[in-house]
Design a protein around this motif. Structure first.
Motif, PDB file in Angstrom:
ATOM      1  N   ASN A 329       0.836  -1.200   0.000  1.00  0.00           N
ATOM      2  CA  ASN A 329       0.000   0.000   0.000  1.00  0.00           C
ATOM      3  C   ASN A 329       0.869   1.248   0.000  1.00  0.00           C
ATOM      4  O   ASN A 329       0.596   2.218  -0.713  1.00  0.00           O
ATOM      5  CB  ASN A 329      -0.925  -0.022   1.211  1.00  0.00           C
ATOM      6  CG  ASN A 329      -2.152   0.846   1.021  1.00  0.00           C
ATOM      7  OD1 ASN A 329      -2.587   1.067  -0.094  1.00  0.00           O
ATOM      8  ND2 ASN A 329      -2.693   1.328   2.116  1.00  0.00           N
ATOM      9  N   TRP A 330       1.922   1.219   0.804  1.00  0.00           N
ATOM     10  CA  TRP A 330       2.858   2.351   0.850  1.00  0.00           C
ATOM     11  C   TRP A 330       3.569   2.524  -0.485  1.00  0.00           C
ATOM     12  O   TRP A 330       3.667   3.626  -1.028  1.00  0.00           O
ATOM     13  CB  TRP A 330       3.867   2.122   1.976  1.00  0.00           C
ATOM     14  CG  TRP A 330       5.145   2.899   1.801  1.00  0.00           C
ATOM     15  CD1 TRP A 330       5.328   4.241   2.019  1.00  0.00           C
ATOM     16  CD2 TRP A 330       6.398   2.389   1.358  1.00  0.00           C
ATOM     17  NE1 TRP A 330       6.621   4.594   1.733  1.00  0.00           N
ATOM     18  CE2 TRP A 330       7.305   3.470   1.322  1.00  0.00           C
ATOM     19  CE3 TRP A 330       6.850   1.125   0.977  1.00  0.00           C
ATOM     20  CZ2 TRP A 330       8.634   3.325   0.932  1.00  0.00           C
ATOM     21  CZ3 TRP A 330       8.165   0.971   0.594  1.00  0.00           C
ATOM     22  CH2 TRP A 330       9.050   2.055   0.567  1.00  0.00           C
ATOM     23  N   TRP A 331       4.028   1.426  -1.060  1.00  0.00           N
ATOM     24  CA  TRP A 331       4.852   1.508  -2.268  1.00  0.00           C
ATOM     25  C   TRP A 331       4.023   1.874  -3.500  1.00  0.00           C
ATOM     26  O   TRP A 331       4.417   2.731  -4.288  1.00  0.00           O
ATOM     27  CB  TRP A 331       5.553   0.173  -2.483  1.00  0.00           C
ATOM     28  CG  TRP A 331       6.430   0.129  -3.707  1.00  0.00           C
ATOM     29  CD1 TRP A 331       6.172  -0.513  -4.880  1.00  0.00           C
ATOM     30  CD2 TRP A 331       7.699   0.747  -3.868  1.00  0.00           C
ATOM     31  NE1 TRP A 331       7.206  -0.335  -5.754  1.00  0.00           N
ATOM     32  CE2 TRP A 331       8.162   0.441  -5.165  1.00  0.00           C
ATOM     33  CE3 TRP A 331       8.500   1.540  -3.041  1.00  0.00           C
ATOM     34  CZ2 TRP A 331       9.383   0.890  -5.657  1.00  0.00           C
ATOM     35  CZ3 TRP A 331       9.715   1.996  -3.535  1.00  0.00           C
ATOM     36  CH2 TRP A 331      10.153   1.672  -4.813  1.00  0.00           C
ATOM     37  N   GLY A 334       0.824   4.864  -1.894  1.00  0.00           N
ATOM     38  CA  GLY A 334       1.214   6.042  -1.136  1.00  0.00           C
ATOM     39  C   GLY A 334       0.181   6.462  -0.118  1.00  0.00           C
ATOM     40  O   GLY A 334      -0.010   7.651   0.151  1.00  0.00           O
ATOM     41  N   ASP A 337      -1.459   5.321   5.655  1.00  0.00           N
ATOM     42  CA  ASP A 337      -0.930   4.348   6.612  1.00  0.00           C
ATOM     43  C   ASP A 337       0.392   3.765   6.133  1.00  0.00           C
ATOM     44  O   ASP A 337       0.885   2.791   6.679  1.00  0.00           O
ATOM     45  CB  ASP A 337      -1.939   3.233   6.876  1.00  0.00           C
ATOM     46  CG  ASP A 337      -2.280   2.423   5.624  1.00  0.00           C
ATOM     47  OD1 ASP A 337      -2.947   1.394   5.791  1.00  0.00           O
ATOM     48  OD2 ASP A 337      -1.894   2.837   4.521  1.00  0.00           O
ATOM     49  N   GLY A 338       0.976   4.386   5.108  1.00  0.00           N
ATOM     50  CA  GLY A 338       2.278   3.924   4.642  1.00  0.00           C
ATOM     51  C   GLY A 338       3.372   4.045   5.678  1.00  0.00           C
ATOM     52  O   GLY A 338       4.387   3.359   5.592  1.00  0.00           O
ATOM     53  N   ASP A 339       3.144   4.926   6.669  1.00  0.00           N
ATOM     54  CA  ASP A 339       4.180   5.047   7.692  1.00  0.00           C
ATOM     55  C   ASP A 339       4.260   3.800   8.564  1.00  0.00           C
ATOM     56  O   ASP A 339       5.135   3.684   9.403  1.00  0.00           O
ATOM     57  CB  ASP A 339       3.956   6.295   8.562  1.00  0.00           C
ATOM     58  CG  ASP A 339       2.623   6.270   9.306  1.00  0.00           C
ATOM     59  OD1 ASP A 339       2.381   7.195  10.094  1.00  0.00           O
ATOM     60  OD2 ASP A 339       1.835   5.326   9.088  1.00  0.00           O
ATOM     61  N   GLN A 340       3.338   2.845   8.381  1.00  0.00           N
ATOM     62  CA  GLN A 340       3.423   1.575   9.089  1.00  0.00           C
ATOM     63  C   GLN A 340       4.234   0.547   8.302  1.00  0.00           C
ATOM     64  O   GLN A 340       4.332  -0.608   8.707  1.00  0.00           O
ATOM     65  CB  GLN A 340       2.019   1.024   9.350  1.00  0.00           C
ATOM     66  CG  GLN A 340       1.197   1.879  10.310  1.00  0.00           C
ATOM     67  CD  GLN A 340      -0.134   1.237  10.636  1.00  0.00           C
ATOM     68  OE1 GLN A 340      -0.301   0.036  10.488  1.00  0.00           O
ATOM     69  NE2 GLN A 340      -1.085   2.032  11.103  1.00  0.00           N
ATOM     70  N   ALA A 341       4.790   0.956   7.177  1.00  0.00           N
ATOM     71  CA  ALA A 341       5.530   0.015   6.332  1.00  0.00           C
ATOM     72  C   ALA A 341       6.934  -0.184   6.878  1.00  0.00           C
ATOM     73  O   ALA A 341       7.924   0.259   6.310  1.00  0.00           O
ATOM     74  CB  ALA A 341       5.575   0.524   4.893  1.00  0.00           C
ATOM     75  N   THR A 377      12.710   1.353   8.680  1.00  0.00           N
ATOM     76  CA  THR A 377      11.700   2.037   7.877  1.00  0.00           C
ATOM     77  C   THR A 377      12.005   1.818   6.395  1.00  0.00           C
ATOM     78  O   THR A 377      13.119   2.080   5.936  1.00  0.00           O
ATOM     79  CB  THR A 377      11.689   3.546   8.178  1.00  0.00           C
ATOM     80  OG1 THR A 377      11.440   3.740   9.578  1.00  0.00           O
ATOM     81  CG2 THR A 377      10.613   4.251   7.369  1.00  0.00           C
TER      82      THR A 377
END
Length: 449
Positions: A329-331, A334, A337-341, A377
């Motif tokens: 989802n982050w990659w 964007g 909640d990408g900061d949980q990657a 991270t």
């Protein structure tokens, strides 16, 4: 389940009682295939199908044990430890090779000589070493089980196997493929070990790419393991193609106890000197490369990495994991909640080589026998997923050396091993410890979330 057969398909070598990793692959219908590692010598993997989930809590109505995988096409496998499932739906099982020095593979006086003997038994060779002997360079890799179309094939015989030699040969604990489907991070279990990264040339294709090793820098002046972070610089070891490395491996097929065949420490040194154009052994000159390829990088990965300047001081490096949904989802999206990657790595212990007064890592090892879990991270680097910092997330202990039981505090983790990141970002930590009377699984709510 757990019965390990020889390559002939009929001779029972042992009934293993050492399951480790479990990987789940959808069967395309109402259920899934459960792949289970058997951490033994030789190793193996079982597969069962579970389907038709009953209403309420009645469980799966159909459970079919399909049996043990046949690894004879790759001359067997070795100490199948932890693992993950690739983004394209194939189990990746890790061979945890315990031979720091390949010369010991041919040494009858070595304390673990019974291990290559078990592979000789598997292959049908004389176990007294009077004939052919297993090629040491055929073991110690990540093994991909099946392809995207065969891992869930209902015919067990159709499960294909491939050893991913380009991801290095060492005491693999785990590999985890990133959402770019090119970058793979790999942990190395032992004392004085290395953190590795592989970047494939093309997404979803592990047959060619570049292997890297981490050079770390500890927070200046900080030895407290709960505060000391590590900056990571990735040192390139070599680029390679699977077919070329497999051809190099075949050159060592003829080795026997009477006439061992392996890459020597001098050859590794000379390869590294030629690569760096630097005299490493104090001989007064730079050696010529003894090879026409970069085989030391892939076949003697740990020694090659250290020779080129990587950090070889980690201790009992265990599971390295992400939550693929969060990371993807982050990659790709964007999302907020990408900061949980985050990627997490367990170190079962941080004593000995991580707690001496030499080299890149110099932690206070007072509570080192209880272990630590690090957080990394995920970041973007030149179009690929990367990490550049390793930060302590949770440190085990305190450690009480004078206790007969529960030497590590029961109110904290002890010897973290297998990890799993849940969909909400929380971390499951499985212990593999003798420092708690009972092994437990912890749920860690990381304050970084």
């Amino acid at each position: 389940m757990g019965d390990i057969l020889a390559a002939d398909g009929t001779t029972l070598i042992k009934s293993s009682n050492d399951p480790d990793f479990n990987g789940v692959i959808s069967d395309g219908g109402t259920g899934f295939y459960l792949y289970t590692n058997w951490e033994d010598r030789p190793g193996s993997m079982s597969r069962m199908n579970l389907s038709n989930l009953g209403a309420g809590e009645t469980g799966y109505q159909n459970i079919s044990l399909e049996g043990m995988l046949d690894f004879s096409s790759v001359d067997g496998t070795w100490v199948n430890c932890f693992g993950t499932v690739s983004p394209w739906g194939t189990p990746l099982t890790a061979e945890e090779l315990y031979f720091d020095d390949t010369a010991d593979w041919f040494d009858e006086s070595y304390q673990y000589f019974s291990n290559p003997q078990s592979l000789a038994q598997y292959l049908g060779y004389p176990t007294d070493g009077s004939g052919a002997w297993p090629n040491p360079y055929k073991y110690g890799y990540i093994v991909e089980v099946g392809t995207s179309s065969t891992a869930a094939d209902p015919a067990l015989a159709n499960v294909e196997l491939n050893k991913l030699e380009l991801q290095g040969r060492f005491s693999h604990e785990n590999s985890v493929v990133m959402p770019d489907q090119k970058t793979v991070f790999l942990s190395d279990d032992g004392t004085g070990v290395v953190f590795f990264k592989f970047v494939a040339d093309a997404a979803g294709d592990m047959s060619s790419g570049t292997l890297y090793a981490a050079k770390v820098t500890q927070t200046n002046g900080v030895s407290d393991p709960s505060e000391a972070a590590f900056a990571i610089e990735w040192i390139e070891l070599a680029h390679g193609a699977e077919a070329d490395i497999e051809a190099a491996i075949a050159e060592y097929d003829a080795g026997t106890l009477a006439s061992p065949s392996y890459i020597t420490d001098q050859q590794i040194n000379d390869w590294a000197e030629a690569k760096l154009s630097q005299d490493l052994d104090g001989s007064g000159s730079v050696a010529a490369d003894p090879f026409t390829d970069d085989r030391p990088a892939f076949l003697e990965s740990r020694k090659a990495a250290v020779a080129l300047g990587a950090t070889g001081e980690f201790r009992k490096m265990e599971g390295v994991v992400i939550n693929y949904g969060l990371a993807d989802n982050w990659w790709n999206a964007g999302a907020a909640d990408g900061d949980q990657a985050y990627m997490y790595m367990a170190m079962s212990s941080f004593d000995k080589t991580m707690a001496d007064d030499e080299g890149d890592i110099q932690l206070d090892g007072t509570h080192g026998p209880c272990g630590v879990v690090y957080r990394m991270t995920l970041k973007e680097n030149a179009g690929n997923v990367d990490v550049d910092t390793m930060v302590p997330a949770i440190v085990g202990g305190p450690y009480y050396s004078d206790r007969d039981v529960n030497e590590c505090s029961v109110n904290n983790i002890s010897n973290p091993d297998n990890l799993a990141v849940m969909d909400d970002g929380r971390l499951l930590i499985g212990e593999d410890t003798g420092n708690h009377e009972n092994n437990v699984i912890w749920v860690y709510e990381d304050p970084a979330l």
